[in-house]
Structure formats: structure tokens, C-alpha cells
Design a protein around this motif. Structure first.
Motif, mmCIF file in Angstrom:
data_model
loop_
_atom_site.group_PDB
_atom_site.id
_atom_site.type_symbol
_atom_site.label_atom_id
_atom_site.label_comp_id
_atom_site.label_asym_id
_atom_site.label_seq_id
_atom_site.Cartn_x
_atom_site.Cartn_y
_atom_site.Cartn_z
ATOM 1 N N ARG A 1 -9.423 -13.822 -16.215
ATOM 2 C CA ARG A 1 -8.080 -13.416 -15.801
ATOM 3 C C ARG A 1 -7.469 -12.440 -16.790
ATOM 4 N NH1 ARG A 1 -4.131 -15.305 -12.424
ATOM 5 N NH2 ARG A 1 -5.449 -17.060 -11.869
ATOM 6 N N TYR B 1 -8.104 5.309 -6.563
ATOM 7 C CA TYR B 1 -7.659 4.949 -5.213
ATOM 8 C C TYR B 1 -8.725 4.159 -4.477
ATOM 9 C CZ TYR B 1 -3.185 7.292 -5.276
ATOM 10 O OH TYR B 1 -1.885 7.627 -5.564
ATOM 11 N N LEU C 1 3.456 1.724 -1.705
ATOM 12 C CA LEU C 1 3.761 2.025 -3.118
ATOM 13 C C LEU C 1 2.649 2.822 -3.774
ATOM 14 C CD1 LEU C 1 5.163 -1.413 -4.227
ATOM 15 C CD2 LEU C 1 6.375 0.736 -4.529
ATOM 16 N N LEU C 2 1.446 2.713 -3.220
ATOM 17 C CA LEU C 2 0.280 3.369 -3.800
ATOM 18 C C LEU C 2 -0.191 4.495 -2.893
ATOM 19 C CD1 LEU C 2 -1.462 0.013 -4.624
ATOM 20 C CD2 LEU C 2 -0.485 1.557 -6.312
ATOM 21 N N ASN C 3 0.672 4.963 -2.006
ATOM 22 C CA ASN C 3 0.278 6.030 -1.087
ATOM 23 C C ASN C 3 -0.148 7.278 -1.874
ATOM 24 O OD1 ASN C 3 0.443 8.241 0.904
ATOM 25 N ND2 ASN C 3 1.230 6.617 2.214
ATOM 26 N N TYR D 1 0.830 -1.211 0.000
ATOM 27 C CA TYR D 1 0.000 0.000 0.000
ATOM 28 C C TYR D 1 0.862 1.259 0.000
ATOM 29 C CZ TYR D 1 -4.536 -2.188 0.254
ATOM 30 O OH TYR D 1 -5.673 -2.891 -0.056
ATOM 31 N N THR E 1 6.341 -3.106 -15.822
ATOM 32 C CA THR E 1 5.030 -3.759 -15.983
ATOM 33 C C THR E 1 5.006 -5.104 -15.274
ATOM 34 O OG1 THR E 1 4.746 -2.640 -18.095
ATOM 35 C CG2 THR E 1 3.331 -4.531 -17.672
ATOM 36 N N LEU E 2 6.085 -5.873 -15.417
ATOM 37 C CA LEU E 2 6.132 -7.155 -14.710
ATOM 38 C C LEU E 2 6.094 -6.947 -13.199
ATOM 39 C CD1 LEU E 2 8.659 -9.291 -16.808
ATOM 40 C CD2 LEU E 2 6.285 -9.845 -16.285
ATOM 41 N N ASP F 1 4.743 -4.415 -11.667
ATOM 42 C CA ASP F 1 3.371 -3.987 -11.355
ATOM 43 C C ASP F 1 2.428 -5.182 -11.252
ATOM 44 O OD1 ASP F 1 3.917 -1.329 -11.244
ATOM 45 O OD2 ASP F 1 3.087 -0.833 -13.211
ATOM 46 N N LEU F 2 2.573 -6.110 -12.190
ATOM 47 C CA LEU F 2 1.681 -7.273 -12.168
ATOM 48 C C LEU F 2 1.903 -8.090 -10.901
ATOM 49 C CD1 LEU F 2 1.642 -8.359 -15.915
ATOM 50 C CD2 LEU F 2 -0.179 -7.249 -14.621
ATOM 51 N N TYR G 1 -7.537 -10.334 -0.173
ATOM 52 C CA TYR G 1 -8.835 -10.987 -0.396
ATOM 53 C C TYR G 1 -8.820 -12.503 -0.447
ATOM 54 C CZ TYR G 1 -9.433 -6.185 -1.770
ATOM 55 O OH TYR G 1 -9.400 -4.828 -1.782
ATOM 56 N N LEU H 1 -3.493 0.898 -13.287
ATOM 57 C CA LEU H 1 -2.189 1.304 -12.754
ATOM 58 C C LEU H 1 -1.561 2.395 -13.608
ATOM 59 C CD1 LEU H 1 -0.062 -1.620 -11.373
ATOM 60 C CD2 LEU H 1 -0.856 0.420 -10.215
ATOM 61 N N LEU I 1 -3.842 -3.209 -15.785
ATOM 62 C CA LEU I 1 -2.769 -2.445 -16.423
ATOM 63 C C LEU I 1 -3.255 -1.035 -16.754
ATOM 64 C CD1 LEU I 1 -1.031 -5.114 -18.674
ATOM 65 C CD2 LEU I 1 -0.179 -4.085 -16.562
ATOM 66 N N GLU J 1 -0.777 -18.088 -8.899
ATOM 67 C CA GLU J 1 -1.237 -16.784 -9.395
ATOM 68 C C GLU J 1 -0.099 -16.021 -10.092
ATOM 69 O OE1 GLU J 1 -4.468 -15.209 -9.038
ATOM 70 O OE2 GLU J 1 -4.820 -17.341 -8.806
ATOM 71 N N LEU K 1 0.324 -5.998 -7.921
ATOM 72 C CA LEU K 1 -1.145 -6.045 -7.884
ATOM 73 C C LEU K 1 -1.640 -7.431 -7.502
ATOM 74 C CD1 LEU K 1 -2.824 -3.978 -10.692
ATOM 75 C CD2 LEU K 1 -3.037 -3.753 -8.230
ATOM 76 N N LEU L 1 -1.127 -7.797 -3.799
ATOM 77 C CA LEU L 1 -2.088 -6.976 -3.058
ATOM 78 C C LEU L 1 -3.440 -7.657 -3.009
ATOM 79 C CD1 LEU L 1 -1.805 -3.874 -2.067
ATOM 80 C CD2 LEU L 1 -3.314 -3.422 -3.971
ATOM 81 N N ARG L 2 -3.907 -8.099 -4.158
ATOM 82 C CA ARG L 2 -5.214 -8.769 -4.233
ATOM 83 C C ARG L 2 -5.222 -10.034 -3.397
ATOM 84 N NH1 ARG L 2 -6.741 -7.449 -9.627
ATOM 85 N NH2 ARG L 2 -7.763 -5.437 -9.358
ATOM 86 N N ARG M 1 -5.736 -19.003 -1.136
ATOM 87 C CA ARG M 1 -5.365 -19.587 -2.427
ATOM 88 C C ARG M 1 -3.852 -19.720 -2.534
ATOM 89 N NH1 ARG M 1 -7.865 -16.928 -7.733
ATOM 90 N NH2 ARG M 1 -9.776 -16.197 -6.793
ATOM 91 N N LEU N 1 -3.347 5.605 -12.790
ATOM 92 C CA LEU N 1 -2.967 6.090 -11.459
ATOM 93 C C LEU N 1 -1.606 6.767 -11.515
ATOM 94 C CD1 LEU N 1 -4.307 5.431 -8.568
ATOM 95 C CD2 LEU N 1 -2.354 3.944 -8.299
#
Lengths: 212, 212
Positions: B154, B110, A112-114, A110, A158-159, A161-162, A173, B165, B162, A182, A165, A168-169, A177, B168
Motif C-alpha cells: 500500500r 493516461y 478530472l483526468l480528461n 475520469y 494531495t489529500l 488526489d489520494l 476494479y 499524478l 503521488l 480504503e 485515485l 477511481l481504483r 471491497r 500527469l
């Protein structure tokens, strides 16, 4: 190093260790700056001299882990290991770390997304995962295995970021799993792309891939 | 619709319009629930009956825009338009909207990453961009143009991520750059993948693509 510098370094180390121990014992959210200062035998003001906010301790932790990983990756690259296999190894390590350290990882991600751009930038600088991935991609690009029309920096980011994310998910949540699976799927999607690499035999070869 | 339901609908509409006008005039951050209630001639409590938090108004706005876009995309798909061209059109529209509505978009994005899982989920449900992308990918998958080993859900979600992000980052840090170009590159990366689609002529064909 002067005596003063040495003392500062020792004090920083003590605060860091005390904070990490508390985060692990009682949870990140539940730990206050006052708790950390008390455990490290410094004043609250001194804590903030070293770390402007609690999350900065986590950033340092993430930064150290990433530095270890970078060293290992560079060594293995230098030894001639296949960069693509190394990239998979790197994502596997990230996944394992994410699963092991879920409770610390979520506040780190989080950060990183402040919404405060200064804090987000500090997190981005402390965790240069995109740069590390770009380093692994570089020899592949030189061999023509990786596409030439996008910068290594963009592909690495991008890698990264993937991964961020997905982590984070997952942590927020679906922590029950398997996160390794993933991450593998994210990596496969980004490496090979959404468009099929080869057409199935039964289909006529009409507009098999994008023009762009 | 009963009189009571009609009145409720009218009131909700009035609150929505008043809130959006204030967000645009004085900024989202600067607008309080009290400001909105006053402008809509309702009590503060009534405002919260309709929208549990300010961001919920933005979610409704984003949801309406996405519904329009979905309707257009479905109509064009039904008319036989090339889904890949339509996907590029969709990303172009998202980029244009992002650039035009930057100040409203940032708090909206956000909200998708809100550390409160209930709020993040509400945002995710209000903005089903991944589902819309999956709808566009479906005919491509049926024709074998899109890979078969990952679910449409997916792939749609990853493309949506993508975009989110990229938006953002752009809105928060580099609003003077051309966002359309950024989005195109993200889309191209995800569609075609990082590994080269064809080997350059001068390179011998050794391990041209990943095994995974």
C-alpha cells in the motif's frame, strides 16, 4: 431576475433533472444527449447550450454535493469542532457517497483526468475538494499541529488526489471491497506519513526519521 | 531459440525501434499504426500482432526504463546504501526522466488511467513502480523506521500514485515549472505526513498528533 432569466433557470433545472433521472435509470454511458433533450422537452441544440457535454451535468451534480458538504463543514468548524475529527468525518462522507453513487462517480472522476486540458480544468474548478480540505487544515496549521513547510493548498490537493485515485481504483476494479476502510488508510498515510512516528522499543534510535 | 523465435524477436525489435523513432520525430498522437508498419517494413496486421495498440509500444519503453532503474536500485541496496537516500534518488531519476521525455510520458500515464480496465491493468502490470518502491521500503520497515500498520504494498503504491499524478499534472498543465521540486515535495509529504513531527516551542503540547 427577469422573466427571461427565470425561464432559463427553470429550463436548466429541467434538463438537469431529466439527465440525472436517465443516468440513474439506464446508465450514464447508455444515455445520449438526444435522450436527455427528449426527456426534458428541449432540442438537442438547446441541451448543448446549457451543458457542452454530458459529463457537465455530472460535474454540476458533484459540485452541488460538495457545496452541501462545505456548508456543513464550515458550520461545524465555526462551532468549534476538532478539525482533525472533522477531516475524518469529511472522508467518511466522501466514502459513503462514493459507495452509494459508484456508477455516476466513475465518469465524474475520469472527467478530472480528461486529456483535454479545458475539460479537465472545468472539472477541477467544479470540484474544489482540495480547497475544502485546506480550510479544515488551516486552524490545525495555526495551532502548529500541521507542518509549516508545505502550503495548505498543496496538502489539501494531495489529500483530495489520494481520495480521487482511491475512488477511481475502487470503483473500476474492486467495488466489492469496503471503500470506507480504503479511504481511512489513505488519510492515515497522508496525515501521519510513512516514516514511523515513534521507534519501537527494541530498536536502537538510529536515523529515526528523514532529514528532508 | 528456434530460427522462427529469433525472427519474431528481431521483427518485434524492428517495430519497436521504428515506432519510437516516429513518436520522437512527429509526435505520438500524429503517428498512426500504418506509419509504424510502413517504417518497420511490415503489414499493419503484423504490427497489431505484436502490439495490440500504439500505447503498448510506450508501455514496453516504460517497462524497459523501469527494469534498468530496478536493477540499479537493487544493486545499490545490496551494497548497503541508505534506503531512504535511495528512495530520494529514485524519485529524482523519475523526475529527470519525466522532464526529458514529457511528450512520451503523458500518453503513457493516461494509459494507467485508461477507462478500459483491461488496458489499465496491462499498463499497471508493465509499470510496477509501486513494487519497486516497496522493495526500497522493506529494509526500513525491518528496522522500524517505516510504520508497521500499513502494508509495504500500500505504501509503495501510494508513493507511486503521488508520482504519477504529479507527473500527469505537470506535463499537462505546468511543464515550465521545475518538476524535480514538485516530486520532492510529494515525497516529503508522504514520508513525513501532514501532521507536524514536532510541536513548535511556543505552542503548548495539546493533541500533538492524531489518534488513528
Amino acid at each position: 431576475m427577469t422573466v427571461r432569466e427565470y425561464q432559463k433557470k427553470r429550463r436548466r433545472e429541467r434538463i438537469f433533472q431529466a439527465a440525472m433521472a436517465l443516468f440513474r435509470q439506464q446508465g450514464f454511458r447508455e444515455t445520449t444527449a438526444t435522450d436527455i433533450a427528449k426527456a426534458a422537452h428541449v432540442s438537442r441544440g438547446t441541451f448543448f447550450n446549457y451543458y457542452p457535454y454530458k459529463e457537465a451535468v455530472l460535474l454540476e451534480y458533484g459540485s452541488l454535493l460538495l457545496a452541501d458538504l462545505r456548508e456543513e463543514v464550515r458550520r461545524r468548524l465555526a462551532q468549534g469542532e476538532d478539525p482533525l475529527a472533522l477531516l475524518r468525518y469529511l472522508f467518511g462522507r466522501l466514502a459513503a457517497f462514493t459507495q452509494a453513487e459508484k456508477d455516476l462517480l466513475l465518469p465524474l472522476l475520469y472527467e478530472l483526468l480528461n486529456p483535454d486540458p479545458i475539460r479537465a480544468k472545468a472539472a477541477f474548478m467544479a470540484l474544489p475538494l482540495g480547497d475544502l480540505i485546506a480550510e479544515v487544515l488551516k486552524p490545525l496549521r495555526d495551532k502548529g499541529v500541521v507542518r509549516q513547510d508545505l502550503s495548505l493548498e498543496r496538502m489539501g490537493r494531495t489529500l483530495a488526489d489520494l481520495y480521487f485515485l482511491a475512488a477511481l481504483r475502487w470503483a473500476a476494479y474492486t467495488p466489492n471491497r469496503d471503500f470506507g476502510g480504503e479511504v481511512e488508510k489513505s488519510l492515515s498515510l497522508a496525515l501521519e506519513g510513512i516514516l514511523a512516528r515513534s521507534q519501537p522499543a527494541q530498536v536502537s534510535r538510529k536515523s529515526p526519521k528523514a532529514k528532508a
